[in-house]
Design a protein around this motif. Structure first.
Motif, PDB file in Angstrom:
ATOM      1  N   ILE A  41      14.983   4.017   2.161  1.00 29.83           N
ATOM      2  CA  ILE A  41      13.687   4.677   2.065  1.00 29.83           C
ATOM      3  C   ILE A  41      13.538   5.332   0.701  1.00 29.83           C
ATOM      4  CG2 ILE A  41      12.084   5.964   2.941  1.00 29.83           C
ATOM      5  CD1 ILE A  41      13.431   5.086   5.632  1.00 29.83           C
ATOM      6  N   ALA A  42      14.366   6.187   0.500  1.00 29.65           N
ATOM      7  CA  ALA A  42      14.310   6.940  -0.692  1.00 29.65           C
ATOM      8  C   ALA A  42      14.227   5.916  -2.019  1.00 29.65           C
ATOM      9  CB  ALA A  42      15.734   7.827  -1.019  1.00 29.65           C
ATOM     10  N   ARG A  43      15.017   5.009  -1.964  1.00 29.16           N
ATOM     11  CA  ARG A  43      15.141   4.038  -3.144  1.00 29.16           C
ATOM     12  C   ARG A  43      13.417   3.209  -3.210  1.00 29.16           C
ATOM     13  NH1 ARG A  43      20.880   1.526  -3.500  1.00 29.16           N
ATOM     14  NH2 ARG A  43      21.776   3.321  -4.516  1.00 29.16           N
ATOM     15  N   PHE A  44      13.029   2.920  -2.182  1.00 27.05           N
ATOM     16  CA  PHE A  44      11.857   2.148  -2.134  1.00 27.05           C
ATOM     17  C   PHE A  44      10.908   3.192  -2.751  1.00 27.05           C
ATOM     18  CE2 PHE A  44       7.831   0.836   0.256  1.00 27.05           C
ATOM     19  CZ  PHE A  44       7.837  -0.392  -0.327  1.00 27.05           C
ATOM     20  N   LEU A  45      10.904   4.398  -2.423  1.00 25.00           N
ATOM     21  CA  LEU A  45       9.768   5.272  -2.863  1.00 25.00           C
ATOM     22  C   LEU A  45       9.944   5.727  -4.216  1.00 25.00           C
ATOM     23  CD1 LEU A  45       9.234   7.420   0.388  1.00 25.00           C
ATOM     24  CD2 LEU A  45       7.940   5.671  -0.303  1.00 25.00           C
ATOM     25  N   GLY A  46      11.108   5.215  -5.118  1.00 28.54           N
ATOM     26  CA  GLY A  46      11.257   5.372  -6.575  1.00 28.54           C
ATOM     27  C   GLY A  46      12.192   6.562  -6.668  1.00 28.54           C
ATOM     28  N   HIS A  47      12.863   6.972  -5.924  1.00 31.09           N
ATOM     29  CA  HIS A  47      14.026   7.867  -6.387  1.00 31.09           C
ATOM     30  C   HIS A  47      15.086   7.143  -6.636  1.00 31.09           C
ATOM     31  CE1 HIS A  47      11.402  11.173  -4.539  1.00 31.09           C
ATOM     32  NE2 HIS A  47      11.449  10.309  -3.318  1.00 31.09           N
ATOM     33  N   ILE A  55      24.623   4.443   9.517  1.00 31.85           N
ATOM     34  CA  ILE A  55      23.602   3.654   9.913  1.00 31.85           C
ATOM     35  C   ILE A  55      22.399   4.559   9.445  1.00 31.85           C
ATOM     36  CG2 ILE A  55      21.728   3.126  11.869  1.00 31.85           C
ATOM     37  CD1 ILE A  55      24.476   2.557  13.565  1.00 31.85           C
ATOM     38  N   LEU A  56      22.445   5.795   9.693  1.00 27.99           N
ATOM     39  CA  LEU A  56      21.292   6.821   9.350  1.00 27.99           C
ATOM     40  C   LEU A  56      21.455   7.084   7.767  1.00 27.99           C
ATOM     41  CD1 LEU A  56      19.423   9.098  10.164  1.00 27.99           C
ATOM     42  CD2 LEU A  56      21.222  10.693  10.287  1.00 27.99           C
ATOM     43  N   GLY A  57      22.507   7.068   7.000  1.00 20.02           N
ATOM     44  CA  GLY A  57      22.634   7.202   5.743  1.00 20.02           C
ATOM     45  C   GLY A  57      22.090   6.114   4.989  1.00 20.02           C
ATOM     46  N   GLU A  58      22.452   4.840   5.553  1.00 21.90           N
ATOM     47  CA  GLU A  58      21.870   3.709   4.899  1.00 21.90           C
ATOM     48  C   GLU A  58      20.114   3.687   4.832  1.00 21.90           C
ATOM     49  OE1 GLU A  58      23.445   1.318   3.059  1.00 21.90           O
ATOM     50  OE2 GLU A  58      21.720   0.035   2.869  1.00 21.90           O
ATOM     51  N   SER A  59      19.736   3.950   5.969  1.00 23.56           N
ATOM     52  CA  SER A  59      18.355   3.678   6.229  1.00 23.56           C
ATOM     53  C   SER A  59      17.444   4.933   5.215  1.00 23.56           C
ATOM     54  CB  SER A  59      18.014   4.165   7.580  1.00 23.56           C
ATOM     55  OG  SER A  59      16.751   4.426   7.623  1.00 23.56           O
ATOM     56  N   LEU A  60      18.079   6.183   5.207  1.00 28.06           N
ATOM     57  CA  LEU A  60      17.498   7.133   4.186  1.00 28.06           C
ATOM     58  C   LEU A  60      17.733   6.841   2.578  1.00 28.06           C
ATOM     59  CD1 LEU A  60      18.901  10.445   5.684  1.00 28.06           C
ATOM     60  CD2 LEU A  60      16.870   9.422   5.860  1.00 28.06           C
ATOM     61  N   GLY A  90       0.765  -1.303  -0.012  1.00 27.58           N
ATOM     62  CA  GLY A  90      -0.048   0.005   0.109  1.00 27.58           C
ATOM     63  C   GLY A  90       0.806   1.240  -0.091  1.00 27.58           C
ATOM     64  N   ILE A  91       2.136   1.211   0.062  1.00 30.01           N
ATOM     65  CA  ILE A  91       2.772   2.330   0.199  1.00 30.01           C
ATOM     66  C   ILE A  91       3.407   2.947  -1.333  1.00 30.01           C
ATOM     67  CG2 ILE A  91       5.082   3.395   1.007  1.00 30.01           C
ATOM     68  CD1 ILE A  91       4.789   0.678   2.757  1.00 30.01           C
ATOM     69  N   PRO A  92       2.776   4.118  -1.821  1.00 29.99           N
ATOM     70  CA  PRO A  92       2.851   4.345  -3.134  1.00 29.99           C
ATOM     71  C   PRO A  92       4.114   5.018  -3.501  1.00 29.99           C
ATOM     72  CG  PRO A  92       1.792   6.094  -1.747  1.00 29.99           C
ATOM     73  CD  PRO A  92       2.017   4.785  -0.830  1.00 29.99           C
ATOM     74  N   LEU A  93       4.467   4.665  -4.666  1.00 27.29           N
ATOM     75  CA  LEU A  93       5.828   5.469  -5.221  1.00 27.29           C
ATOM     76  C   LEU A  93       5.528   6.826  -5.141  1.00 27.29           C
ATOM     77  CD1 LEU A  93       6.406   2.842  -8.171  1.00 27.29           C
ATOM     78  CD2 LEU A  93       8.036   3.169  -6.520  1.00 27.29           C
ATOM     79  N   SER A  94       6.935   7.588  -4.993  1.00 27.61           N
ATOM     80  CA  SER A  94       6.577   8.904  -5.176  1.00 27.61           C
ATOM     81  C   SER A  94       6.026   9.222  -6.376  1.00 27.61           C
ATOM     82  CB  SER A  94       8.092   9.466  -5.042  1.00 27.61           C
ATOM     83  OG  SER A  94       7.973  11.077  -5.252  1.00 27.61           O
ATOM     84  N   LEU A 119      11.234  11.173   4.887  1.00 25.76           N
ATOM     85  CA  LEU A 119      12.256  11.873   4.182  1.00 25.76           C
ATOM     86  C   LEU A 119      12.194  13.471   4.328  1.00 25.76           C
ATOM     87  CD1 LEU A 119      12.643   9.935   0.673  1.00 25.76           C
ATOM     88  CD2 LEU A 119      13.742   9.699   2.885  1.00 25.76           C
ATOM     89  N   VAL A 120      10.903  13.933   4.548  1.00 26.12           N
ATOM     90  CA  VAL A 120      10.708  15.328   4.674  1.00 26.12           C
ATOM     91  C   VAL A 120      11.762  15.811   5.592  1.00 26.12           C
ATOM     92  CG1 VAL A 120       9.113  17.019   5.748  1.00 26.12           C
ATOM     93  CG2 VAL A 120       7.946  15.027   4.366  1.00 26.12           C
ATOM     94  N   ASP A 121      12.114  15.219   6.671  1.00 25.37           N
ATOM     95  CA  ASP A 121      12.971  15.895   7.573  1.00 25.37           C
ATOM     96  C   ASP A 121      14.113  14.817   7.956  1.00 25.37           C
ATOM     97  OD1 ASP A 121      14.166  18.101   8.972  1.00 25.37           O
ATOM     98  OD2 ASP A 121      13.326  17.453  10.990  1.00 25.37           O
TER      99      ASP A 121
END
Ligand code: ARG
Length: 574
Positions: free
Chosen positions: A149-155, A141-146, A109-113, A509-511
């Motif tokens: 997430i960004a890739r999963f959202l289609g960036h 750790i923080l960089g890998e997570s961002l 259910g999580i849409p692509l950007s 990703l907003v902040d």
């Protein structure tokens, strides 16, 4: 089966239409999830704000808005609450259908950007032959997570490790390699530890010996001027170090598209400074080259030094060249620098300079606080040294091993080892990510490895529990219904939480705040445990049983996905 839709955009759209009809400010169409069932599932204070503006009665205005709201398909009739809030509660059958459709959606259910971007993420970026500090660990750790997430959202995401492989430390290391006796026990050490030791030894020797400082500086100069022997030593050092870093990254499940260290830009620095001077962006000042920001509100008295009077280039110069290279090669919409808060000024100056160079992309410094020891000071080892990443990871695994071994003495050695790695490293990462990134937090093995509370083992355990029912009987997986039955409040609460991930994940990703996702996962696990304890599954009547199996299945997929987006694995048992 239609793909599920996150409720929030539907509600906000309807509220927006009602606001239009009443001629109110369109920016008021904002709704937030509630965290208390008493206020429904979602709430808006639009009427309160609008009424203040119009000096009218907020409850009346709320009622007018409700009269215009077209939400029958998804909501029970909205209610006015308190001074003029509007509460929304999703319709039961809407929830039942929406959540069921997650079963057939690999994205849950999580849409692509809607507007995918190209993003370069600069993270980890340790320095070769210098001790890695906890800042590099947090950045990794923080960089890998961002990134995930960004890739999963289609960036389109490019990760680039800006390795510190060209600093003054090489003068010391090269001097040390040439002159200090190779001690027998050094062979036992990892190359990184050996180099860091040399670096420290020479630093200590230099303190008492001004002449030595000169010799060390000459070694550095020779390297920079291309001297064969020093160049070769440097190459060896960098290669060895990178090989070690890679082992640790592999253990952490982190990989980079590029690791173009500082040395990569060496040749570009002189021409860059020349160009900056020609374009009038930089100026000569007392023999040095500097970028001034005379009209800038905060940087007017903070010039950016890009070449020293002795001709040496700096971190700043390299970072400008790096930025230019990235823009030219990847045409990114954004570059994110995941780097500790102490470098804030550096990045402000860098970003301002790059605007002068005509680069108009999003440049973000994703800063973070420190990890503190029990004494609330910057975390160090007992002997006062910086923490070495390799030994930190090993300790996490060893400690997890003890816990797993105690809980499950009958697991095979192989299993224990595998689980300890997943649980130990997961705990370490999660303890970092669950904090607001700017928080300085106290590092505690006991807390992060606890099976209760907001920890990775608690979430991993919820996952294991959710799988256990299917492990006993795999055929259960074929009983998924096309709609769910959410008669019990605990089922409904769990289902709503599952749907809301579509709202939570893009928000991270907003902040740049993975802690939002951590909180949602923690709530999911807690709601799942409650559901699992209160609602019998296998003993329930057929339709209810199928529905509960489906809820369990979606929960386990969501836990796995959410943890994966944080860079954390799940064990099948623990
Ligand atoms: N190597 C630097 C340090 O350890 C971090 C580099 C961050 N990235 C950058 N492009 N400046 O402080």
């Amino acid at each position: 089966m239609p793909l599920s839709q996150a409720p929030l955009p539907l509600l906000e759209h309807a509220l927006g239409e009602a606001i239009k009809k009443l001629d109110l400010d369109p920016s008021l169409a904002q709704i937030t999830p509630t965290n208390n069932q008493r206020f429904g599932d979602y709430q808006t204070n639009a009427a309160l704000i609008a009424a203040k503006e119009l000096k009218s009665n907020p409850r009346d205005l709320a009622n007018q808005l409700i009269a215009e709201l077209d939400l029958e398909d998804y909501c029970d009739p909205p209610e006015v609450a308190g001074a003029g809030f509007i509460n929304f509660r999703l319709k039961k059958n809407f929830l039942e259908q929406q959540v069921a459709s997650l079963l057939h959606d690999p994205r849950l259910g999580i849409p692509l950007s809607a507007s995918p971007r190209t993003i370069v993420i600069d993270f980890s970026s340790p320095n070769v032959a210098k001790p890695m500090h906890v800042g590099h660990i947090r950045s990794t750790i923080l960089g890998e997570s961002l990134l995930r997430i960004a890739r999963f959202l289609g960036h389109r995401v490019i990760s680039d490790n800006h390795l510190g492989d060209w600093g003054t430390q090489f003068g010391k290391v090269i001097y040390g390699l040439k002159n200090l006796p190779p001690q027998a026990e050094l062979a036992e050490e990892s190359p990184i530890e050996k180099l860091v030791r040399l670096y420290r030894q020479v630093t200590t020797l230099e303190r008492e010996d001004a002449q030595l400082r000169d010799v060390v500086r000459k070694e550095l100069l020779k390297l920079q001027q291309g001297d064969c022997e020093n160049r070769k030593l440097w190459e060896e050092v960098v290669t060895l170090s990178w090989r070690e870093f890679e082992k640790q990254y592999a253990l952490l499940g982190v990989s980079f598209d590029e690791h173009l260290g500082e040395s990569f830009y060496h040749e570009a620095l002189q021409p860059l400074v020349q160009r900056l001077l020609l374009q009038g962006i930089a100026k000569r000042s007392q023999g040095a080259v500097v970028i001034f920001f005379p009209h800038h509100p905060t940087l007017h008295d903070k010039p950016f030094l890009i070449q020293k009077s002795d001709g040496a280039f700096l971190y700043a110069t390299t970072d400008l060249a790096t930025l230019e290279y990235r823009v030219t090669r990847w045409h990114p919409d954004a570059i994110w620098y995941v780097c500790g808060a102490p470098q804030q000024l550096h990045f402000e100056q860098l970003f301002e300079s790059s605007r002068r160079l005509g680069f108009h992309l999003e440049l973000r410094h994703i800063a973070f606080g420190s990890i503190l020891g029990e004494d609330r000071k910057m975390m160090k080892t007992r002997s006062g040294d910086n923490i070495e990443l390799g030994s930190l990871l090993q300790e996490a695994i060893d400690r997890a091993w003890k816990i797993i071994d105690e809980k499950n003495p009958l697991f095979s050695q192989e299993e224990k080892k595998k689980i300890a790695q997943i649980v130990g490293l997961g705990a370490l990462k999660y303890a970092d990510l669950m904090q607001h990134r700017m928080t300085d937090y106290v590092f505690s093995w006991e807390k992060m490895l606890a099976f209760q509370g907001n920890t990775a083992p608690y979430l991993q355990n919820a996952y294991v529990r959710s799988r256990s029912i299917f492990r006993k009987d795999e055929s259960l997986q074929s009983f998924f219904p096309s709609t769910l039955l959410l008669d019990e409040e605990v089922e409904r609460t769990l289902a709503l939480q599952l749907l809301q991930f579509a709202e939570v994940i893009p928000n991270v990703l907003v902040d740049a705040r993975p802690n939002i996702l951590c909180l949602a996962l923690y709530e999911l696990a807690t709601k799942f445990h409650r559901f699992y304890e209160e609602c019998p599954i296998l003993k329930a009547e057929k339709k209810v049983k199928e529905s509960r199996l489906a809820l369990t299945e979606i929960t386990s997929r969501m836990l796995q996905l959410g943890l994966n987006l944080l860079g954390i694995d799940v064990p099948e048992k623990m």
